[in-house]
Write a protein that holds these residues in place. Structure first.
Motif, PDB file in Angstrom:
ATOM      1  N   LYS A 162       8.005   2.115  -8.635  1.00  0.00           N
ATOM      2  CA  LYS A 162       7.037   3.015  -9.269  1.00  0.00           C
ATOM      3  C   LYS A 162       5.607   2.666  -8.858  1.00  0.00           C
ATOM      4  CE  LYS A 162       9.988   4.306 -13.079  1.00  0.00           C
ATOM      5  NZ  LYS A 162      10.331   4.197 -14.478  1.00  0.00           N
ATOM      6  N   LEU A 163       5.326   1.384  -8.667  1.00  0.00           N
ATOM      7  CA  LEU A 163       3.979   0.980  -8.242  1.00  0.00           C
ATOM      8  C   LEU A 163       3.658   1.472  -6.836  1.00  0.00           C
ATOM      9  CD1 LEU A 163       3.661  -2.591  -9.759  1.00  0.00           C
ATOM     10  CD2 LEU A 163       2.283  -0.581 -10.316  1.00  0.00           C
ATOM     11  N   VAL A 164       4.662   1.539  -5.974  1.00  0.00           N
ATOM     12  CA  VAL A 164       4.446   2.091  -4.625  1.00  0.00           C
ATOM     13  C   VAL A 164       4.038   3.557  -4.738  1.00  0.00           C
ATOM     14  CG1 VAL A 164       5.596   2.753  -2.468  1.00  0.00           C
ATOM     15  CG2 VAL A 164       5.978   0.493  -3.438  1.00  0.00           C
ATOM     16  N   ILE A 165       4.708   4.298  -5.594  1.00  0.00           N
ATOM     17  CA  ILE A 165       4.380   5.717  -5.793  1.00  0.00           C
ATOM     18  C   ILE A 165       2.955   5.854  -6.316  1.00  0.00           C
ATOM     19  CG2 ILE A 165       4.945   7.777  -7.149  1.00  0.00           C
ATOM     20  CD1 ILE A 165       7.914   6.758  -7.071  1.00  0.00           C
ATOM     21  N   ILE A 166       2.607   5.021  -7.300  1.00  0.00           N
ATOM     22  CA  ILE A 166       1.248   5.050  -7.860  1.00  0.00           C
ATOM     23  C   ILE A 166       0.224   4.685  -6.789  1.00  0.00           C
ATOM     24  CG2 ILE A 166      -0.320   3.898  -9.485  1.00  0.00           C
ATOM     25  CD1 ILE A 166       2.161   3.644 -11.379  1.00  0.00           C
ATOM     26  N   LYS A 171      -6.841   7.145  -5.234  1.00  0.00           N
ATOM     27  CA  LYS A 171      -7.956   7.587  -4.383  1.00  0.00           C
ATOM     28  C   LYS A 171      -8.968   6.451  -4.268  1.00  0.00           C
ATOM     29  CE  LYS A 171      -6.543  11.931  -4.331  1.00  0.00           C
ATOM     30  NZ  LYS A 171      -5.300  11.972  -3.630  1.00  0.00           N
ATOM     31  N   GLY A 172      -9.763   6.503  -3.216  1.00  0.00           N
ATOM     32  CA  GLY A 172     -10.823   5.520  -3.040  1.00  0.00           C
ATOM     33  C   GLY A 172     -10.526   4.562  -1.903  1.00  0.00           C
ATOM     34  N   ASP A 173     -11.490   3.650  -1.682  1.00  0.00           N
ATOM     35  CA  ASP A 173     -11.312   2.670  -0.607  1.00  0.00           C
ATOM     36  C   ASP A 173     -10.386   1.543  -1.073  1.00  0.00           C
ATOM     37  OD1 ASP A 173     -12.830   1.109  -2.309  1.00  0.00           O
ATOM     38  OD2 ASP A 173     -14.587   1.015  -1.017  1.00  0.00           O
ATOM     39  N   PHE A 174     -10.157   0.581  -0.207  1.00  0.00           N
ATOM     40  CA  PHE A 174      -9.234  -0.514  -0.491  1.00  0.00           C
ATOM     41  C   PHE A 174      -9.615  -1.252  -1.778  1.00  0.00           C
ATOM     42  CE2 PHE A 174      -8.030  -5.005  -0.046  1.00  0.00           C
ATOM     43  CZ  PHE A 174      -6.648  -4.867   0.047  1.00  0.00           C
ATOM     44  N   ALA A 175     -10.894  -1.586  -1.920  1.00  0.00           N
ATOM     45  CA  ALA A 175     -11.355  -2.339  -3.099  1.00  0.00           C
ATOM     46  C   ALA A 175     -11.111  -1.555  -4.383  1.00  0.00           C
ATOM     47  CB  ALA A 175     -12.835  -2.691  -2.952  1.00  0.00           C
ATOM     48  N   ALA A 176     -11.359  -0.249  -4.345  1.00  0.00           N
ATOM     49  CA  ALA A 176     -11.151   0.576  -5.530  1.00  0.00           C
ATOM     50  C   ALA A 176      -9.665   0.635  -5.893  1.00  0.00           C
ATOM     51  CB  ALA A 176     -11.686   1.986  -5.288  1.00  0.00           C
ATOM     52  N   GLN A 180      -7.843  -0.667  -9.374  1.00  0.00           N
ATOM     53  CA  GLN A 180      -6.994   0.197 -10.192  1.00  0.00           C
ATOM     54  C   GLN A 180      -5.592  -0.408 -10.363  1.00  0.00           C
ATOM     55  OE1 GLN A 180      -7.282   4.543  -9.171  1.00  0.00           O
ATOM     56  NE2 GLN A 180      -8.765   3.760  -7.665  1.00  0.00           N
ATOM     57  N   LEU A 181      -5.028  -0.944  -9.297  1.00  0.00           N
ATOM     58  CA  LEU A 181      -3.697  -1.565  -9.384  1.00  0.00           C
ATOM     59  C   LEU A 181      -3.718  -2.814 -10.258  1.00  0.00           C
ATOM     60  CD1 LEU A 181      -2.290  -1.082  -5.781  1.00  0.00           C
ATOM     61  CD2 LEU A 181      -1.365  -0.135  -7.889  1.00  0.00           C
ATOM     62  N   ASN A 182      -4.806  -3.579 -10.181  1.00  0.00           N
ATOM     63  CA  ASN A 182      -4.936  -4.754 -11.053  1.00  0.00           C
ATOM     64  C   ASN A 182      -4.948  -4.336 -12.518  1.00  0.00           C
ATOM     65  OD1 ASN A 182      -4.910  -6.687  -9.053  1.00  0.00           O
ATOM     66  ND2 ASN A 182      -7.140  -6.786  -8.870  1.00  0.00           N
ATOM     67  N   SER A 183      -5.638  -3.252 -12.815  1.00  0.00           N
ATOM     68  CA  SER A 183      -5.694  -2.755 -14.184  1.00  0.00           C
ATOM     69  C   SER A 183      -4.312  -2.297 -14.654  1.00  0.00           C
ATOM     70  CB  SER A 183      -6.694  -1.606 -14.266  1.00  0.00           C
ATOM     71  OG  SER A 183      -6.707  -1.067 -15.554  1.00  0.00           O
ATOM     72  N   ILE A 184      -3.605  -1.582 -13.787  1.00  0.00           N
ATOM     73  CA  ILE A 184      -2.271  -1.072 -14.135  1.00  0.00           C
ATOM     74  C   ILE A 184      -1.278  -2.212 -14.351  1.00  0.00           C
ATOM     75  CG2 ILE A 184      -0.286   0.218 -13.224  1.00  0.00           C
ATOM     76  CD1 ILE A 184      -2.396   2.013 -11.773  1.00  0.00           C
TER      77      ILE A 184
END
Length: 196
Positions: A162-166, A171-176, A180-184
């Motif tokens: 599911k994380l791969v799908i997310i 959207k956004g650059d690598f850092a963004a 977002q993934l860290n938050s999730i």
């Protein structure tokens, strides 16, 4: 000195591994490789092979058994070598020839002659964790493997999927995306009972 090993995961379907030894040690090493990477390209060289090894390789088309004494020509085209005999002199000879051929080598039960170790592996679907004690205690590594195997839920592979799908929808650059993934994924490491 503390453990200064650099962990890597080899794609053994793209590399070629030489295992020297068809006895218990060779069987153990070949089985460990195939259990983790069933499409591995392996050549096993030995004068004799355990019946269990012969049976094992029938299940894997990319494994070849060659009944002959080891020679330096066996290293041609190989990327990794494992000296897996109970003959210290032969293991040392394999190590010498591998070093001359610039082939990475593991000599069973001889950490000082190893360029790499075959660690204990914990796997839950696509999650794979390698454990190393820097050659100090394979027994401790095996015990930690048991603990982690039981502690990590089987459902983690579904979470990874599911994380791969997310990740692909972010959207956004690598850092963004990392932010977002860290938050999730914060929920995976947050102490139980603690709210966001």
């Amino acid at each position: 000195m503390e453990n200064q090993l650099f962990p890597v995961f080899f794609k053994l379907n793209r590399l070629h591994v030489l295992v020297v030894g068809g006895g218990n040690i060779g069987l153990e090493k070949a089985h460990a490789i195939l259990q983790n990477s069933p499409d591995s390209n392996i050549t096993v060289v030995s004068l004799d092979f355990l019946p269990e090894l012969e049976t094992l390789v029938h299940q894997y088309p990319n494994v070849e058994l060659i009944r002959k004494p080891f020679s330096c020509g066996d290293l041609l085209g190989k990327d990794l070598a494992i000296a897996a005999t109970n003959n210290r002199e032969l293991n040392y000879e394999v190590w010498e020839k591998a070093k001359s051929a610039r082939v990475l080598i593991n000599v069973a039960d001889t950490p000082e002659l190893c360029d790499f170790y075959l660690g204990s592996i914990v796997q839950k679907g696509n999650l794979k964790i390698a454990i190393s004690t820097n050659g100090k205690s394979p027994t401790v590594a095996k015990r930690l493997k048991q603990v982690l195997q039981e502690a990590i839920p089987d459902s983690l592979d579904e979470v990874l999927h599911k994380l791969v799908i997310i990740r692909n929808k972010l959207k956004g650059d690598f850092a963004a995306k990392v932010k977002q993934l860290n938050s999730i994924t914060d929920v995976l490491v947050r102490p139980e009972g603690e709210n966001a």
